[in-house]
Design an enzyme around this catalytic site. Sequence first.
Site, short mmCIF file in Angstrom:
data_model
loop_
_atom_site.label_atom_id
_atom_site.label_comp_id
_atom_site.label_asym_id
_atom_site.label_seq_id
_atom_site.Cartn_x
_atom_site.Cartn_y
_atom_site.Cartn_z
N TYR A 162 0.83 -1.21 0.00
CA TYR A 162 0.00 0.00 0.00
C TYR A 162 0.86 1.25 0.00
O TYR A 162 0.65 2.17 -0.80
CB TYR A 162 -0.92 -0.02 1.22
CG TYR A 162 -1.87 1.15 1.29
CD1 TYR A 162 -3.02 1.18 0.52
CD2 TYR A 162 -1.61 2.22 2.14
CE1 TYR A 162 -3.91 2.25 0.59
CE2 TYR A 162 -2.50 3.29 2.23
CZ TYR A 162 -3.64 3.30 1.45
OH TYR A 162 -4.50 4.37 1.52
N LYS A 166 1.29 4.33 -2.87
CA LYS A 166 1.05 5.74 -2.59
C LYS A 166 2.32 6.58 -2.79
O LYS A 166 2.23 7.74 -3.24
CB LYS A 166 0.51 5.91 -1.16
CG LYS A 166 -0.84 5.23 -0.95
CD LYS A 166 -1.92 5.78 -1.88
CE LYS A 166 -3.29 5.21 -1.57
NZ LYS A 166 -4.36 5.78 -2.42
#
Length: 257
Positions: A162, A166
């Site tokens: 994740y 990002k």
Amino acid sequence: MTPASLPRTPSFRLDGRRALVTGASSGIGLGAAAALAAAGAHVVCAARGRERLADVVRAIGAEGGKAEAIAFDIADIAAMRDAIGGLEPFDIYVNSAGTARHGPALETQVADFDSVSAINWRAAHFSAAEVARGMIARGRGGSIVTISSQMGHVGGVDRSVYAASKHALEGMTKAMAIEWAPHAIRVNTICPTFIRTPLTEQTFANPERTRWITEKIKLGRVGEIEDIMGAVVFLASDAAALITGTSLLIDGGWTAG
């Protein structure tokens, strides 16, 4: 100095502008769509679920806003291009589509890595490019805002995939901002801390993890969707006319140290 010589605050209003919001059927995307519509924009709400989108459009209309729905899977690049390419160009694009599959880095599955990358990064890149193509052809600029995360600036336990997706968004945003600045297209990210949404329900169901989160947030509380809505309107508006290639951290002080 006379009152007439005072500088004027640029308008936060978005009347007469068209906005596309992906991930608009729930969570931050829903909040973004509602905020843009309340500021006067005509909002095209996009997600996969037609019924939930229809509910969003009805709710915005009930509040006096202007909205319509279009359903497509943002991870399907061909379908996304067909959908966006068939629409009138936009002044504003807010991409809130995202996913998460958390777990220890040593246990990461290829399928999970590919799924997160496909939505959080790959789809973000190609959808922003598709919207920008329309903005460039029309010739009056625009604002592109991607919902990133504080994890685009720091790391987190069980969040290697994740956080990587990002961090990729942050680099992508800087590059696009440089490339499209001659066309008056501004490109920025909003980086929230943990916000109460359907995506974070599993995290907040864990008391130990919730306690860790609230200890890291210096203001002492988790975020709500309403905490993001003003930032979306700001970055979309003339009030942010000189802001591009950067990120707005809405993290309650998490990344301050």
